[in-house]
Design a protein around this motif. Structure first.
Motif, short mmCIF file in Angstrom:
data_model
loop_
_atom_site.label_atom_id
_atom_site.label_comp_id
_atom_site.label_asym_id
_atom_site.label_seq_id
_atom_site.Cartn_x
_atom_site.Cartn_y
_atom_site.Cartn_z
N LEU A 179 15.42 21.75 12.11
CA LEU A 179 15.79 20.39 12.76
C LEU A 179 17.49 20.37 13.44
CD1 LEU A 179 15.75 18.12 10.04
CD2 LEU A 179 13.95 18.28 11.19
N ASP A 180 17.20 20.19 14.43
CA ASP A 180 17.89 21.19 15.76
C ASP A 180 18.93 19.90 16.23
OD1 ASP A 180 19.70 22.06 17.44
OD2 ASP A 180 18.29 22.94 18.64
N GLU A 181 20.28 19.77 15.47
CA GLU A 181 21.04 18.41 15.73
C GLU A 181 20.27 17.06 15.19
OE1 GLU A 181 23.94 18.47 18.14
OE2 GLU A 181 24.53 20.51 18.27
N PRO A 182 19.53 16.53 13.93
CA PRO A 182 17.99 16.15 13.97
C PRO A 182 18.97 14.77 14.43
CG PRO A 182 19.60 16.68 12.00
CD PRO A 182 19.93 17.94 12.75
N LEU A 183 20.42 14.73 13.54
CA LEU A 183 21.40 12.82 13.26
C LEU A 183 21.95 12.82 15.66
CD1 LEU A 183 23.12 13.46 10.88
CD2 LEU A 183 21.44 12.69 10.65
N ASN A 184 21.08 13.28 15.94
CA ASN A 184 21.78 13.13 17.55
C ASN A 184 20.94 11.47 18.02
OD1 ASN A 184 23.04 14.93 19.06
ND2 ASN A 184 21.49 15.74 19.99
N ASN A 185 21.91 10.21 18.72
CA ASN A 185 21.50 9.49 19.09
C ASN A 185 21.26 8.76 17.79
OD1 ASN A 185 21.54 9.88 21.31
ND2 ASN A 185 19.86 10.85 21.19
N LEU A 186 21.69 9.17 16.90
CA LEU A 186 21.16 8.22 15.33
C LEU A 186 22.65 7.04 14.37
CD1 LEU A 186 18.78 10.09 13.29
CD2 LEU A 186 18.06 8.41 14.47
N ASP A 187 22.44 6.15 14.55
CA ASP A 187 23.85 5.00 14.28
C ASP A 187 23.89 5.57 12.86
OD1 ASP A 187 22.13 3.69 12.60
OD2 ASP A 187 22.08 2.72 13.90
N MET A 188 24.99 5.22 12.24
CA MET A 188 25.13 6.02 10.93
C MET A 188 24.12 5.23 9.61
SD MET A 188 27.52 7.39 9.27
CE MET A 188 29.15 7.08 10.34
N ALA A 189 23.65 4.25 9.42
CA ALA A 189 22.97 4.28 9.01
C ALA A 189 21.81 4.84 8.50
CB ALA A 189 22.68 2.59 8.89
N HIS A 190 20.87 4.49 10.28
CA HIS A 190 19.78 5.85 10.12
C HIS A 190 20.58 7.36 9.96
CE1 HIS A 190 18.33 2.79 12.47
NE2 HIS A 190 17.51 2.21 11.63
N SER A 191 21.57 7.58 9.90
CA SER A 191 21.38 8.97 9.82
C SER A 191 21.41 9.12 7.96
CB SER A 191 23.28 9.38 10.56
OG SER A 191 23.04 9.36 11.65
N ARG A 192 21.89 8.56 6.90
CA ARG A 192 21.69 8.47 6.13
C ARG A 192 20.43 8.31 5.40
NH1 ARG A 192 27.40 4.09 5.19
NH2 ARG A 192 29.01 5.48 5.02
N ALA A 193 19.77 7.13 5.63
CA ALA A 193 18.44 6.84 6.06
C ALA A 193 17.14 8.40 5.69
CB ALA A 193 18.01 6.01 6.26
N LEU A 194 17.60 8.94 7.25
CA LEU A 194 17.37 10.31 7.24
C LEU A 194 17.76 11.21 6.04
CD1 LEU A 194 16.13 12.19 8.98
CD2 LEU A 194 17.66 12.62 10.96
N MET A 195 19.32 11.77 6.00
CA MET A 195 19.50 12.53 5.52
C MET A 195 18.94 12.35 4.40
SD MET A 195 20.83 14.76 7.05
CE MET A 195 21.82 15.73 6.03
N ALA A 196 19.13 10.91 3.51
CA ALA A 196 18.20 10.86 2.27
C ALA A 196 16.88 10.86 2.15
CB ALA A 196 18.55 9.42 1.67
N ARG A 197 16.25 11.19 2.85
CA ARG A 197 14.42 11.37 3.42
C ARG A 197 15.12 12.81 3.33
NH1 ARG A 197 9.94 9.09 5.25
NH2 ARG A 197 8.31 10.16 5.94
N LEU A 198 15.22 13.88 3.78
CA LEU A 198 15.37 15.33 3.91
C LEU A 198 15.66 15.14 2.21
CD1 LEU A 198 17.40 16.07 6.96
CD2 LEU A 198 14.82 16.49 6.43
N ALA A 199 16.72 14.50 1.63
CA ALA A 199 17.23 15.28 -0.47
C ALA A 199 15.42 15.33 -1.04
CB ALA A 199 18.33 14.32 -0.19
N ASP A 200 15.15 14.21 -0.26
CA ASP A 200 14.09 13.72 -1.03
C ASP A 200 12.41 14.39 -1.04
OD1 ASP A 200 14.59 11.93 -1.87
OD2 ASP A 200 14.03 9.69 -1.08
N LEU A 201 12.32 15.23 0.73
CA LEU A 201 11.85 16.23 0.05
C LEU A 201 11.79 17.61 -0.49
CD1 LEU A 201 11.52 16.10 4.57
CD2 LEU A 201 9.73 15.14 2.18
#
Length: 217
Positions: A194-216
């Protein structure tokens, strides 16, 4: 606002060990880069980079703009061929040097075994969000009905249920980024780059993405 503007993340899940019919153990190295060199004209992007990535590991490569983070991921994913060095990938069937494969073989790896998020997105502009997520699944051999269901489910999980029929130009920057993420998550690959996967994401969606990655992992 991008929470981590200079971070490139590499995420791996549990993979299948070479020649075995079972998942590789966490901690087992599935990708090993040695002596990577890459230049663009007089600019040296990579100078003798060595890197091991293990199953079940989340690895972040950080640095200022222009320090070679994206180049490193592109080389490890086989998008670029390095000037020198090798990238050994321990896949389901064999160990192979990605840098030595031809373009078609590298493309097959990215289609079936790697999930790759480009920094600036790779959505096809004339297709809807749903079609953009569905097509890679069809190319990988998923039956159409299952591919459509999988694409809808993944887009819904990323908050895009109301935007399935929209083209990339009709999406906000954050929505387009999430659609791009859905393309990768829907494939269910064990190895994500993932190349800068938080690009253009707001804080709420950034946190949700990191939580999803942690679940993987």
């Amino acid at each position: 606002m991008n929470a981590t503007p200079v971070t490139t993340a590499v995420t791996t899940g549990v993979t299948t060990a070479p020649g075995q019919g079972q998942a590789g153990l966490p901690g087992e190295v599935i990708m090993r880069a040695r002596g990577l060199e890459m230049s663009f004209g007089q600019t040296h992007a990579l100078r003798g980079v060595d890197l091991d990535v293990a199953a079940g590991e989340v690895l972040a490569v950080t640095g200022p703009s222009g320090s070679g983070k994206s180049t490193l991921l592109h080389v490890m994913a086989g998008v670029l061929v390095p000037d020198a060095g090798r990238v050994d990938y321990h896949g389901a069937d064999t160990t192979q040097d990605i840098a030595a494969l031809d373009e078609a073989a590298r493309s097959r790896l990215r289609l079936k075994e790697f999930g790759f998020i480009f920094q600036f997105g790779q959505l096809l502009p004339d297709l809807s969000a749903l079609d953009n997520v569905t097509i890679p699944l069809l190319l990988a051999g998923t039956p159409r009905r299952r591919a459509l269901a999988q694409a809808r489910e993944t887009l819904g999980e990323l908050g895009l249920s109301e935007h399935l029929d929209k083209r990339p130009t009709q999406l906000s920057g954050g929505q387009a980024q999430r659609a791009h993420l859905a393309m990768t998550f829907a494939q269910g690959t064990d190895w994500l780059l993932l190349d800068e996967p938080l690009n253009n994401l707001d804080m709420a969606h950034s946190r949700a993405l990191m939580a999803r990655l942690a679940d993987l992992v």
